[in-house]
Design an enzyme around this catalytic site. Structure first.
Site, PDB file in Angstrom:
ATOM      1  N   THR A 167     -29.620  12.831  26.372  1.00 49.69           N
ATOM      2  CA  THR A 167     -28.302  12.595  25.785  1.00 49.69           C
ATOM      3  C   THR A 167     -27.319  13.633  26.312  1.00 49.69           C
ATOM      4  OG1 THR A 167     -29.227  11.639  23.764  1.00 49.69           O
ATOM      5  CG2 THR A 167     -27.010  12.568  23.608  1.00 49.69           C
ATOM      6  N   SER A 180     -23.365  14.501  28.605  1.00 50.78           N
ATOM      7  CA  SER A 180     -22.482  14.089  29.691  1.00 50.78           C
ATOM      8  C   SER A 180     -23.151  14.100  31.062  1.00 50.78           C
ATOM      9  CB  SER A 180     -21.236  14.988  29.716  1.00 50.78           C
ATOM     10  OG  SER A 180     -21.600  16.351  29.849  1.00 50.78           O
ATOM     11  N   LYS A 191     -29.650  23.669  23.628  1.00 54.65           N
ATOM     12  CA  LYS A 191     -29.268  22.272  23.668  1.00 54.65           C
ATOM     13  C   LYS A 191     -28.760  21.867  22.293  1.00 54.65           C
ATOM     14  CE  LYS A 191     -32.105  19.346  25.458  1.00 54.65           C
ATOM     15  NZ  LYS A 191     -30.904  18.617  25.928  1.00 54.65           N
ATOM     16  N   GLY A 214     -24.493  17.768  21.847  1.00 56.81           N
ATOM     17  CA  GLY A 214     -24.253  16.369  21.514  1.00 56.81           C
ATOM     18  C   GLY A 214     -24.872  15.945  20.197  1.00 56.81           C
ATOM     19  N   GLU A 227     -34.195  15.019  20.796  1.00 57.50           N
ATOM     20  CA  GLU A 227     -34.447  15.524  22.143  1.00 57.50           C
ATOM     21  C   GLU A 227     -35.726  16.352  22.185  1.00 57.50           C
ATOM     22  OE1 GLU A 227     -29.899  15.813  23.920  1.00 57.50           O
ATOM     23  OE2 GLU A 227     -30.723  17.509  22.820  1.00 57.50           O
TER      24      GLU A 227
END
Length: 227
Positions: free
Chosen positions: A26, A28, A95, A98, A104
């Site tokens: 997930t 950009s 991370k 998002g 994830e």
């Protein structure tokens, strides 16, 4: 910057071969990896099955015609490609920018080869300039916020408009503005032991390769070659 992200994502897709079960990240940069997998399925007849890390990626993959399966229906994943918000020299990373950190990490855990795709701005000497996301259950979240506040972590609830963001797993995210995390592994263990914390955005010692796109081209960093 978008061009660099696309280069990194497309490069990562070259590691995917027929018959693989792949984790679809997930964010950009991972977006371009998913797009390239969709293109290869359509134009090259690539045969893969995907496992997604967010509702956003699920929607993207379905739109591209990528066959999907549930994490609950498999025991291992051959390859997962995802982005990262920061990566240090020891291949620890942050991370969760998002808001998909829990899914994830669930997908990353049974993965044989875990790859991050980043642009060169994500490489840092020390983690922490990017706020560290901590996913917490809604019950007791304000009390936990105060615990973080007293510890000097400068917490803030992740917002969506004027309301607290709710993750795909129906939790809140508290972002910690730490500045510098001297020992990511130790701090990760501390958060793991904190009641009410579901997961955190420290991905320590998990990644195998980092594909870095920069002005000079693409570099592939191998974790097992780090010193």
């Amino acid at each position: 910057m978008e061009a660099l992200k696309k280069i990194a994502g497309v490069t990562a897709a070259q590691y995917v071969t027929d018959g693989m079960t792949i984790g679809l990240g997930t964010g950009s940069t991972a977006y371009y990896f998913v797009e390239e997998i969709g293109r290869r399925i359509k134009e090259e007849g690539l045969q893969v099955v995907g496992v997604t890390t967010s509702s956003v990626t699920t929607k993207q993959a379905e739109g591209l015609g990528i066959p999907l399966t549930s994490i609950d229906d498999i025991d291992c994943i051959d390859l997962t490609v995802d982005g990262a918000d920061e990566v240090d020299k020891a291949f620890n990373g942050i991370k969760g920018g998002g808001a998909a950190l829990l899914m994830e990490k669930i997908v990353a855990t049974p993965t044989k080869e875990y790859i991050w795709v980043v642009d060169e701005s994500k490489l840092v000497d020390h983690l922490g300039a990017f706020k560290l996301p901590v996913e917490v259950v809604q019950y007791g979240a304000d009390r936990l916020f105060r615990v973080f506040e007293r510890a000097g972590y400068k917490p803030s609830f992740r917002m969506k408009g004027d309301k607290r963001l709710i993750t795909d797993m129906q939790n809140f995210i508290i972002d910690l503005n730490l500045g510098c995390i001297e020992n990511p592994c130790e701090f990760g263990r501390l958060l793991d032991q904190t009641v009410g914390v579901v997961e955190h955005g420290l991905f320590n010692g998990m990644v195998d390769k980092v594909i870095v796109a920069g002005q000079a081209g693409v570099t592939v960093l191998e974790a097992n070659q780090s010193t």
